[in-house]
Design a protein around this motif. Structure first.
Motif, PDB file in Angstrom:
ATOM      1  N   MET A  19       0.863  -1.187   0.000  1.00  0.00           N
ATOM      2  CA  MET A  19       0.000   0.000   0.000  1.00  0.00           C
ATOM      3  C   MET A  19       0.902   1.242   0.000  1.00  0.00           C
ATOM      4  O   MET A  19       1.293   1.770   1.041  1.00  0.00           O
ATOM      5  N   LEU A  20       1.243   1.675  -1.184  1.00  0.00           N
ATOM      6  CA  LEU A  20       2.334   2.617  -1.402  1.00  0.00           C
ATOM      7  C   LEU A  20       2.189   3.953  -0.677  1.00  0.00           C
ATOM      8  O   LEU A  20       3.204   4.526  -0.247  1.00  0.00           O
ATOM      9  N   PRO A  21       0.982   4.529  -0.520  1.00  0.00           N
ATOM     10  CA  PRO A  21       0.896   5.816   0.181  1.00  0.00           C
ATOM     11  C   PRO A  21       1.435   5.804   1.614  1.00  0.00           C
ATOM     12  O   PRO A  21       1.713   6.858   2.179  1.00  0.00           O
ATOM     13  N   HIS A  22       1.595   4.622   2.202  1.00  0.00           N
ATOM     14  CA  HIS A  22       2.142   4.549   3.565  1.00  0.00           C
ATOM     15  C   HIS A  22       3.656   4.749   3.602  1.00  0.00           C
ATOM     16  O   HIS A  22       4.221   4.993   4.665  1.00  0.00           O
TER      17      HIS A  22
ATOM     18  N   VAL B 234       1.403  -2.925  -6.335  1.00  0.00           N
ATOM     19  CA  VAL B 234       1.148  -1.763  -5.477  1.00  0.00           C
ATOM     20  C   VAL B 234      -0.314  -1.354  -5.563  1.00  0.00           C
ATOM     21  O   VAL B 234      -0.977  -1.554  -6.584  1.00  0.00           O
ATOM     22  N   GLY B 235      -0.806  -0.774  -4.477  1.00  0.00           N
ATOM     23  CA  GLY B 235      -2.170  -0.276  -4.439  1.00  0.00           C
ATOM     24  C   GLY B 235      -2.242   1.013  -3.656  1.00  0.00           C
ATOM     25  O   GLY B 235      -1.315   1.370  -2.927  1.00  0.00           O
TER      26      GLY B 235
ATOM     27  N   ARG C 219      -3.122  13.438   3.203  1.00  0.00           N
ATOM     28  CA  ARG C 219      -3.175  13.611   1.748  1.00  0.00           C
ATOM     29  C   ARG C 219      -2.195  12.684   1.025  1.00  0.00           C
ATOM     30  O   ARG C 219      -1.951  12.864  -0.170  1.00  0.00           O
ATOM     31  N   SER C 220      -1.665  11.711   1.747  1.00  0.00           N
ATOM     32  CA  SER C 220      -0.623  10.868   1.155  1.00  0.00           C
ATOM     33  C   SER C 220      -1.112  10.137  -0.099  1.00  0.00           C
ATOM     34  O   SER C 220      -0.350   9.959  -1.056  1.00  0.00           O
ATOM     35  N   SER C 221      -2.377   9.731  -0.123  1.00  0.00           N
ATOM     36  CA  SER C 221      -2.875   8.986  -1.282  1.00  0.00           C
ATOM     37  C   SER C 221      -2.930   9.845  -2.539  1.00  0.00           C
ATOM     38  O   SER C 221      -2.937   9.318  -3.658  1.00  0.00           O
ATOM     39  N   GLU C 222      -2.964  11.178  -2.375  1.00  0.00           N
ATOM     40  CA  GLU C 222      -2.999  12.065  -3.534  1.00  0.00           C
ATOM     41  C   GLU C 222      -1.685  12.002  -4.329  1.00  0.00           C
ATOM     42  O   GLU C 222      -1.649  12.349  -5.508  1.00  0.00           O
ATOM     43  N   MET C 223      -0.612  11.564  -3.677  1.00  0.00           N
ATOM     44  CA  MET C 223       0.702  11.491  -4.317  1.00  0.00           C
ATOM     45  C   MET C 223       0.938  10.143  -5.001  1.00  0.00           C
ATOM     46  O   MET C 223       2.016   9.900  -5.531  1.00  0.00           O
ATOM     47  N   PHE C 224      -0.049   9.271  -4.987  1.00  0.00           N
ATOM     48  CA  PHE C 224       0.134   7.920  -5.476  1.00  0.00           C
ATOM     49  C   PHE C 224       0.682   7.849  -6.911  1.00  0.00           C
ATOM     50  O   PHE C 224       1.649   7.122  -7.153  1.00  0.00           O
ATOM     51  N   PRO C 225       0.131   8.579  -7.890  1.00  0.00           N
ATOM     52  CA  PRO C 225       0.703   8.489  -9.249  1.00  0.00           C
ATOM     53  C   PRO C 225       2.177   8.870  -9.306  1.00  0.00           C
ATOM     54  O   PRO C 225       2.971   8.197  -9.973  1.00  0.00           O
TER      55      PRO C 225
ATOM     56  N   ALA D 127      21.342  -5.553 -10.123  1.00  0.00           N
ATOM     57  CA  ALA D 127      21.574  -6.879 -10.694  1.00  0.00           C
ATOM     58  C   ALA D 127      21.071  -6.886 -12.131  1.00  0.00           C
ATOM     59  O   ALA D 127      20.600  -5.873 -12.643  1.00  0.00           O
ATOM     60  N   GLY D 128      21.141  -8.034 -12.760  1.00  0.00           N
ATOM     61  CA  GLY D 128      20.702  -8.146 -14.146  1.00  0.00           C
ATOM     62  C   GLY D 128      19.211  -8.298 -14.306  1.00  0.00           C
ATOM     63  O   GLY D 128      18.693  -8.255 -15.425  1.00  0.00           O
ATOM     64  N   THR D 129      18.489  -8.489 -13.208  1.00  0.00           N
ATOM     65  CA  THR D 129      17.031  -8.589 -13.242  1.00  0.00           C
ATOM     66  C   THR D 129      16.433  -7.517 -12.343  1.00  0.00           C
ATOM     67  O   THR D 129      17.137  -6.881 -11.553  1.00  0.00           O
ATOM     68  N   ALA D 130      15.119  -7.328 -12.461  1.00  0.00           N
ATOM     69  CA  ALA D 130      14.428  -6.328 -11.645  1.00  0.00           C
ATOM     70  C   ALA D 130      13.013  -6.813 -11.367  1.00  0.00           C
ATOM     71  O   ALA D 130      12.436  -7.572 -12.153  1.00  0.00           O
ATOM     72  N   PRO D 131      12.413  -6.388 -10.243  1.00  0.00           N
ATOM     73  CA  PRO D 131      11.022  -6.748  -9.964  1.00  0.00           C
ATOM     74  C   PRO D 131      10.084  -6.227 -11.063  1.00  0.00           C
ATOM     75  O   PRO D 131      10.331  -5.177 -11.656  1.00  0.00           O
ATOM     76  N   GLN D 132       9.010  -6.986 -11.314  1.00  0.00           N
ATOM     77  CA  GLN D 132       7.979  -6.559 -12.259  1.00  0.00           C
ATOM     78  C   GLN D 132       6.913  -5.786 -11.494  1.00  0.00           C
ATOM     79  O   GLN D 132       6.291  -6.310 -10.572  1.00  0.00           O
ATOM     80  N   LEU D 133       6.702  -4.539 -11.876  1.00  0.00           N
ATOM     81  CA  LEU D 133       5.726  -3.690 -11.208  1.00  0.00           C
ATOM     82  C   LEU D 133       4.323  -3.988 -11.729  1.00  0.00           C
ATOM     83  O   LEU D 133       4.105  -4.058 -12.945  1.00  0.00           O
ATOM     84  N   TRP D 134       3.365  -4.173 -10.810  1.00  0.00           N
ATOM     85  CA  TRP D 134       1.956  -4.400 -11.127  1.00  0.00           C
ATOM     86  C   TRP D 134       1.101  -3.340 -10.443  1.00  0.00           C
ATOM     87  O   TRP D 134       1.410  -2.919  -9.322  1.00  0.00           O
ATOM     88  N   MET D 135       0.010  -2.960 -11.098  1.00  0.00           N
ATOM     89  CA  MET D 135      -0.990  -2.103 -10.470  1.00  0.00           C
ATOM     90  C   MET D 135      -2.146  -2.975 -10.010  1.00  0.00           C
ATOM     91  O   MET D 135      -2.672  -3.780 -10.778  1.00  0.00           O
ATOM     92  N   LEU D 136      -2.540  -2.811  -8.743  1.00  0.00           N
ATOM     93  CA  LEU D 136      -3.670  -3.544  -8.185  1.00  0.00           C
ATOM     94  C   LEU D 136      -4.844  -2.604  -8.014  1.00  0.00           C
ATOM     95  O   LEU D 136      -4.653  -1.409  -7.775  1.00  0.00           O
ATOM     96  N   GLY D 137      -6.054  -3.140  -8.103  1.00  0.00           N
ATOM     97  CA  GLY D 137      -7.205  -2.271  -7.909  1.00  0.00           C
ATOM     98  C   GLY D 137      -8.502  -3.035  -7.809  1.00  0.00           C
ATOM     99  O   GLY D 137      -8.582  -4.217  -8.154  1.00  0.00           O
ATOM    100  N   SER D 138      -9.519  -2.345  -7.319  1.00  0.00           N
ATOM    101  CA  SER D 138     -10.876  -2.904  -7.265  1.00  0.00           C
ATOM    102  C   SER D 138     -11.886  -1.867  -7.764  1.00  0.00           C
ATOM    103  O   SER D 138     -13.056  -1.915  -7.417  1.00  0.00           O
TER     104      SER D 138
END
Length: 333
Positions: free
Chosen positions: A77-80, A105-106, A124-130, A160-171
């Motif tokens: 929960m990225l805004p935290h 991330v959500g 207002r932390s969630s406003e910075m999400f994008p 390193a030679g690899t990196a995490p794959q970023l996903w957007m989560l939502g409902s």
């Protein structure tokens, strides 16, 4: 079709909460042996039903006990948090399991308002999400920050030679729009809304998608399902989840009850809600649940479903995943 797993480390009456965490790690090992594609864990805070509070730590435990299955957060929960710190954590995870890390991330708090304020007192932390998503992607992949950014010239280590794959989560449509705008993979939490708004969010995502992190739209759906050796047994096990969902409607939260203790008297309104749950529930034998899952995937035109299953007995949860693995002919590791 690909089949994956989401586990939330659910608290159970009569079992110590720390056991739920260890059961999640054991389930990840089990699902890897069965041939599942991914194993995701969630983030919740201050909720007596779900004790998975630190996905990045749980993922590390899973990483060192597995060798093939992808491991992910569903989600952070990225805004935290500071995007830089999250990037560092997930770069470490990628070092433990190179090329196997999904960083979902959500924006939702994953808690009540008071608990969310303890995690980040800025209302207002969630406003910075994008903006946070943009920064997180840059630090995870090693891109340079733009001129004038306070983080320019700073790297999230280890590299390193690899990196995490970023996903957007939502409902809802918000996450779908953002995922489309950034060109990210998108996962819809069908199990939260019982499917409401899912088709619309996926259509919005595909319509707005422009190449970014990936070249083509890629979406999956997280759905609740429970299989057992008989239909009667599956519905008996479902009583634990059903009671939790009905109680939640009136603000009552607690650990999962064993099926034999889950029955109670329901008001007319509660019973109507309960019957609605049952009509939508993906519950039954392995063959019955698999047929429902295939129909949903075809309806939504998604190549992957992420299955979440709550049972009071960990053995029943493992058996459910075994039955579905067999029905979908997953290749055992």
């Amino acid at each position: 079709m690909q089949l994956s797993v989401l586990d939330q480390s659910v608290a159970c009456v009569g079992r110590p909460q720390d056991e739920a965490i260890r059961n999640t790690v054991a389930l990840a090992e089990h699902c890897e042996r069965l041939g599942y594609q991914r194993f995701w864990v969630s983030e919740h805070h201050g909720l007596p039903t779900i004790v998975g509070t630190a996905p990045e730590i749980l993922m590390a435990a899973v990483a060192v006990r597995t060798s093939r299955i992808r491991i992910g957060s569903a989600g952070v929960m990225l805004p935290h948090y500071s995007p830089f710190k999250v990037a560092e954590q997930f770069r470490v995870l990628d070092a433990l399991a190179p090329g196997r890390i999904d960083l979902g991330v959500g924006r939702a708090p994953g808690s009540d308002h008071r608990t969310a304020m303890l995690l980040n007192p800025d209302p207002r932390s969630s406003e910075m999400f994008p903006q946070q998503v943009r920064e997180l992607h840059a630090w995870v992949t090693g891109e340079e920050m733009p001129e004038g950014h306070a983080g320019r010239g700073i790297q999230a280590l280890p590299r390193a030679g690899t990196a995490p794959q970023l996903w957007m989560l939502g409902s809802s449509g918000y996450g779908a729009q953002l995922a489309g705008h950034f060109g990210m993979p998108y996962s819809f939490a069908h199990f939260i809304t019982d499917g409401e708004g899912c088709a619309e969010a996926l259509e919005l995502y595909r319509h707005l998608f422009k190449p970014g992190l990936i070249e083509k739209p890629h979406a999956n759906v997280c759905v609740w399902a429970l299989a057992a050796d008989t239909e009667e047994e599956a519905w008996r096990l479902f009583a634990s989840r059903e009671r939790t969902r009905v109680d939640r409607q009136t603000g009552r939260f607690g650990p999962l009850l064993p099926p034999q203790e889950a029955e109670r008297e329901y008001s007319a309104a509660e019973d109507a809600y309960r019957q609605g749950l049952r009509r939508k529930a993906m519950v039954g034998t392995g063959a019955q649940v698999a047929a429902k899952l295939r129909a949903l995937a075809e309806e939504l035109q998604v190549p992957e479903l992420v299955v979440i299953t709550w049972t009071w007995d960990p053995a029943a949860q493992r058996r459910s995943y075994e039955l579905l693995a067999r029905e979908f002919a997953l290749q055992p590791a």
